[in-house]
Write a protein that holds these residues in place. Sequence first.
Motif, mmCIF file in Angstrom:
data_model
loop_
_atom_site.group_PDB
_atom_site.id
_atom_site.type_symbol
_atom_site.label_atom_id
_atom_site.label_comp_id
_atom_site.label_asym_id
_atom_site.label_seq_id
_atom_site.Cartn_x
_atom_site.Cartn_y
_atom_site.Cartn_z
ATOM 1 N N GLY A 75 0.803 -1.212 0.000
ATOM 2 C CA GLY A 75 0.000 0.000 0.000
ATOM 3 C C GLY A 75 0.836 1.262 0.000
ATOM 4 O O GLY A 75 0.292 2.367 0.090
ATOM 5 N N ALA A 76 2.162 1.106 -0.112
ATOM 6 C CA ALA A 76 3.047 2.266 -0.100
ATOM 7 C C ALA A 76 2.833 3.108 -1.350
ATOM 8 O O ALA A 76 2.498 2.578 -2.415
ATOM 9 C CB ALA A 76 4.507 1.808 -0.024
ATOM 10 N N PRO A 77 3.012 4.435 -1.255
ATOM 11 C CA PRO A 77 2.848 5.281 -2.449
ATOM 12 C C PRO A 77 3.849 4.889 -3.532
ATOM 13 O O PRO A 77 5.022 4.646 -3.253
ATOM 14 C CB PRO A 77 3.104 6.690 -1.917
ATOM 15 C CG PRO A 77 3.881 6.511 -0.652
ATOM 16 C CD PRO A 77 3.412 5.218 -0.078
ATOM 17 N N GLY A 78 3.363 4.827 -4.778
ATOM 18 C CA GLY A 78 4.220 4.451 -5.895
ATOM 19 C C GLY A 78 4.410 2.967 -6.077
ATOM 20 O O GLY A 78 5.061 2.533 -7.029
ATOM 21 N N ALA A 79 3.842 2.161 -5.172
ATOM 22 C CA ALA A 79 4.027 0.710 -5.278
ATOM 23 C C ALA A 79 3.264 0.163 -6.475
ATOM 24 O O ALA A 79 2.154 0.601 -6.787
ATOM 25 C CB ALA A 79 3.552 0.024 -4.002
ATOM 26 N N GLY A 80 3.861 -0.780 -7.165
ATOM 27 C CA GLY A 80 3.227 -1.400 -8.321
ATOM 28 C C GLY A 80 2.432 -2.628 -7.932
ATOM 29 O O GLY A 80 2.132 -2.877 -6.756
ATOM 30 N N TYR A 81 2.093 -3.421 -8.956
ATOM 31 C CA TYR A 81 1.291 -4.620 -8.763
ATOM 32 C C TYR A 81 2.090 -5.853 -9.169
ATOM 33 O O TYR A 81 2.974 -5.788 -10.027
ATOM 34 C CB TYR A 81 0.018 -4.562 -9.621
ATOM 35 C CG TYR A 81 -1.030 -3.607 -9.111
ATOM 36 C CD1 TYR A 81 -2.204 -4.079 -8.547
ATOM 37 C CD2 TYR A 81 -0.852 -2.229 -9.195
ATOM 38 C CE1 TYR A 81 -3.172 -3.205 -8.089
ATOM 39 C CE2 TYR A 81 -1.809 -1.353 -8.740
ATOM 40 C CZ TYR A 81 -2.977 -1.844 -8.187
ATOM 41 O OH TYR A 81 -3.938 -0.984 -7.730
ATOM 42 N N LYS A 82 1.758 -6.955 -8.552
ATOM 43 C CA LYS A 82 2.287 -8.243 -9.001
ATOM 44 C C LYS A 82 1.357 -8.757 -10.091
ATOM 45 O O LYS A 82 0.164 -8.940 -9.873
ATOM 46 C CB LYS A 82 2.345 -9.235 -7.839
ATOM 47 C CG LYS A 82 2.911 -10.595 -8.233
ATOM 48 C CD LYS A 82 3.038 -11.507 -7.024
ATOM 49 C CE LYS A 82 1.683 -11.950 -6.515
ATOM 50 N NZ LYS A 82 1.796 -12.922 -5.415
ATOM 51 N N ILE A 83 1.909 -8.964 -11.292
ATOM 52 C CA ILE A 83 1.110 -9.359 -12.453
ATOM 53 C C ILE A 83 1.393 -10.815 -12.784
ATOM 54 O O ILE A 83 2.556 -11.216 -12.908
ATOM 55 C CB ILE A 83 1.422 -8.474 -13.672
ATOM 56 C CG1 ILE A 83 1.200 -6.996 -13.328
ATOM 57 C CG2 ILE A 83 0.573 -8.875 -14.866
ATOM 58 C CD1 ILE A 83 1.589 -6.051 -14.446
ATOM 59 N N ARG A 84 0.330 -11.596 -12.933
ATOM 60 C CA ARG A 84 0.454 -12.985 -13.329
ATOM 61 C C ARG A 84 -0.468 -13.241 -14.523
ATOM 62 O O ARG A 84 -1.670 -12.992 -14.437
ATOM 63 C CB ARG A 84 0.101 -13.929 -12.181
ATOM 64 C CG ARG A 84 1.047 -13.830 -10.988
ATOM 65 C CD ARG A 84 2.431 -14.321 -11.357
ATOM 66 N NE ARG A 84 3.390 -14.179 -10.261
ATOM 67 C CZ ARG A 84 4.221 -13.173 -10.119
ATOM 68 N NH1 ARG A 84 4.204 -12.183 -11.014
ATOM 69 N NH2 ARG A 84 5.080 -13.119 -9.127
ATOM 70 N N VAL A 85 0.127 -13.725 -15.615
ATOM 71 C CA VAL A 85 -0.636 -14.047 -16.811
ATOM 72 C C VAL A 85 -0.908 -15.543 -16.807
ATOM 73 O O VAL A 85 0.027 -16.346 -16.905
ATOM 74 C CB VAL A 85 0.131 -13.640 -18.088
ATOM 75 C CG1 VAL A 85 -0.663 -14.035 -19.334
ATOM 76 C CG2 VAL A 85 0.392 -12.145 -18.089
ATOM 77 N N ARG A 86 -2.165 -15.915 -16.644
ATOM 78 C CA ARG A 86 -2.576 -17.316 -16.554
ATOM 79 C C ARG A 86 -1.819 -18.063 -15.460
ATOM 80 O O ARG A 86 -1.365 -19.194 -15.649
ATOM 81 C CB ARG A 86 -2.408 -18.014 -17.903
ATOM 82 C CG ARG A 86 -3.411 -17.543 -18.951
ATOM 83 C CD ARG A 86 -3.349 -18.368 -20.204
ATOM 84 N NE ARG A 86 -4.478 -18.049 -21.086
ATOM 85 C CZ ARG A 86 -4.686 -18.627 -22.263
ATOM 86 N NH1 ARG A 86 -3.865 -19.554 -22.694
ATOM 87 N NH2 ARG A 86 -5.722 -18.288 -23.007
ATOM 88 N N GLY A 87 -1.678 -17.433 -14.306
ATOM 89 C CA GLY A 87 -1.086 -18.087 -13.151
ATOM 90 C C GLY A 87 0.424 -18.044 -13.142
ATOM 91 O O GLY A 87 1.068 -17.435 -13.989
ATOM 92 N N SER A 88 0.997 -18.725 -12.133
ATOM 93 C CA SER A 88 2.450 -18.776 -11.964
ATOM 94 C C SER A 88 2.992 -20.040 -12.613
ATOM 95 O O SER A 88 2.397 -21.108 -12.511
ATOM 96 C CB SER A 88 2.810 -18.756 -10.470
ATOM 97 O OG SER A 88 2.354 -17.561 -9.861
ATOM 98 N N ASN A 89 4.148 -19.907 -13.276
ATOM 99 C CA ASN A 89 4.765 -21.039 -13.965
ATOM 100 C C ASN A 89 5.941 -21.635 -13.215
ATOM 101 O O ASN A 89 6.414 -22.708 -13.559
ATOM 102 C CB ASN A 89 5.234 -20.596 -15.358
ATOM 103 C CG ASN A 89 4.084 -20.156 -16.232
ATOM 104 O OD1 ASN A 89 3.067 -20.814 -16.305
ATOM 105 N ND2 ASN A 89 4.240 -19.019 -16.895
#
Length: 727
Positions: A274-288
């Motif tokens: 929740g920190a300012p400027g924090a990004g997102y963890k992106i997963r395309v069709r789950g984790s490989n």
Amino acid sequence: MINNLNLSVKLTPILKLSLKMKLTFILVFLSFLNIGATSIYSQNTKFTLDLKDVTVEEVFNQIKNNSEFKILHATDEIDLQRLVSISVKQQRVEMILKQLFSSTHITYKVVDKQIVLSLQKESSIPIVSKKVEMDGQIMAVQNTVTGTVSDANGPLPGVNVVIQGTTTGTTTDFDGKYSLVADKGNILVFSFIGMATQTVTVGDSNTIDVVLVENADSLEEVVIIGYGKSVKKSDLTGAVSVVGVKDIEKTPLLNVDQALQGRASGVNLTQASGAPGAGYKIRVRGSNSITGNNDPLVVVDGLIDVGMNSVNPSDIQSISVLKDASSTAIYGNRGANGVIIITTKKGSEGKSTVEFGSYISFSNPTNKIDLLSPAEFIQFANTKNEGAGEGLITEFDTQEKIDNLIANSVDYQDELYRNAVAQNYQLSFRGGSEKMSYFVSGNYLDQEGLAINSNFKRYALRANINADISDKLSVVTSVNLQRTNGMNNNPRFGEKLGIGAVGFDPVTPILDANGKYNNITNVLGGVQSSVIINPVFLAKESRFESVGDRVQANLSLNYKLAKSLDFNVSGGVNNGKFLRNDFSPAGSGIGSPIRAAQGSVNRTRWQYAFKLAYDNTFNEKHNLSLTAIAENRGEQQRGFNATGVGFFTNLGAYNLGVADTQTIGSSFSTRQLRSVIGRAIYNYDSRYLVTASVRHDQTSVFPKNQKAVFSSFALGWNINNEAFFNS
């Protein structure tokens, strides 16, 4: 090796069958081949959910982000804000829908990968429109309007039919038929994904048949599939999701990641902090991978492996997410976790335009943790001490002391957290002539954190220029400059504040009688033996600063060798320099010394490629596209860090030499990749589609012979373009 095979088979009609018989035959045949059968996907796709007191909309988002299902319903038909709780483990979507709507008037159907929700039909018996006299008054009886909704290929199931301005509506059945109670003068709205919405006013007739037409914008939408190649969305053979500029501009965005939230099927985003400027963890069709990196590869205007948030969201024209092996194999092993291709805005011929946009957003803490009141805390502490045979705590042994402490108590959650403001300003210039066009933009973002003394700032400048040097030679160049500043936006720092906000005792004031911080609790030992740092002192006196400077530039020269043959030379550089200054003041622990540190990382990535592209259409129906690429990429990274422990006073992070103890470290790494790539795309009359690609990589990070080959092959069939299907 990545391989993909999508099998498609051509059906040739032998007899002139009715449309229903054709559809039945095709569906049975496709089911036999195990491609596209409705029951197969819905039965094999299972979900595990454990959600409490969430909205129906949040449940829908979980389903869409973790599958290829699309949920269709009339805009006002479903109460998306209704709170529900659901707990299922490896259950099909039908079971989830049953739990969600078992006690409501909503019905559901699973049609292919579409979940169609609608209101229950009030009656299946037509009501004849008539007038009756009651107590001398003429009263109208409602009509039941019936009809069939179809497209160019025949009846269309799952179409939403809603009375405009109301929540009354229904959906068409498998034969495209519907029945709806409506008054004369009501406007019926017919909508279906991929089709243009139509409205019809109810008149004297009780039968209204509608033919929906395909949304031309959707069908002709151009999708980027990698290395400068684009195809019509209807001609894709791989799994690709597209987010266009219209979707991006609907919502103010702080980061590029947010543009994908809920807009691309199979793409799951989780906010890492929740920190300012924090990004997102992106997963395309789950984790490989269990231990490896699962982040997708990001490509911006042809520049490969770019940081997701190094792009200003307002500069984006479109985002393509490549999800399956057929579409990602051309990027080799780096595409194993999916590929996100970002295209930024370009100039346009005509009158120059200036655009300015801004927004301000507000964030405030919610769901404060319910803690003991000061009086309850004192009572609990005394009871615990007495139970241990130690008597009353000295600070709490008289009522006068207790009353004074309660009167000066502190709610540390209120002291640490605030209502935060984020401001974003965007200025862009666009224009050009027949020979040259330009797009220039500047952006400033100032985002306060919910925790005091925390913030994030971003300054960005972009210039995209396209120029035709001659009839055969054209140039495309793009430059992106960015600086980011972060203050106390380290997630670990936020964790310390969070623990202190709920753990530091409420009867120890922030400042003592001399105006200095009470660094540790006045109730040392007992109930406070493990939480001893004043969180307000930690937030206001600590300084965890970060500065990042990025320069991204690429240049592309395209020369037309012949009418259908282009030769392209491109090169780019992505340089980033990141500085970190950390300062932990005295008193951040019992007897802990002052600690300060500095660090820097300088990373340079470069690439160049030679591409030969052939694209031609024969006899108006045969389209062939061939691409050959030779690519070279490299990366070099240098790092340095220094730490000082033990200072005679709070000097900050810039006087490490006077510390009692100093340590230094450095690092260096390099890697290189050479690739040869080939791709062939064949399209016959937008009916039969073939895509094949092969890539040979030689890289310093591969073990043993440091070589690998990645290939893919896909077939596609647009059955809706067949003449027999439309007859």
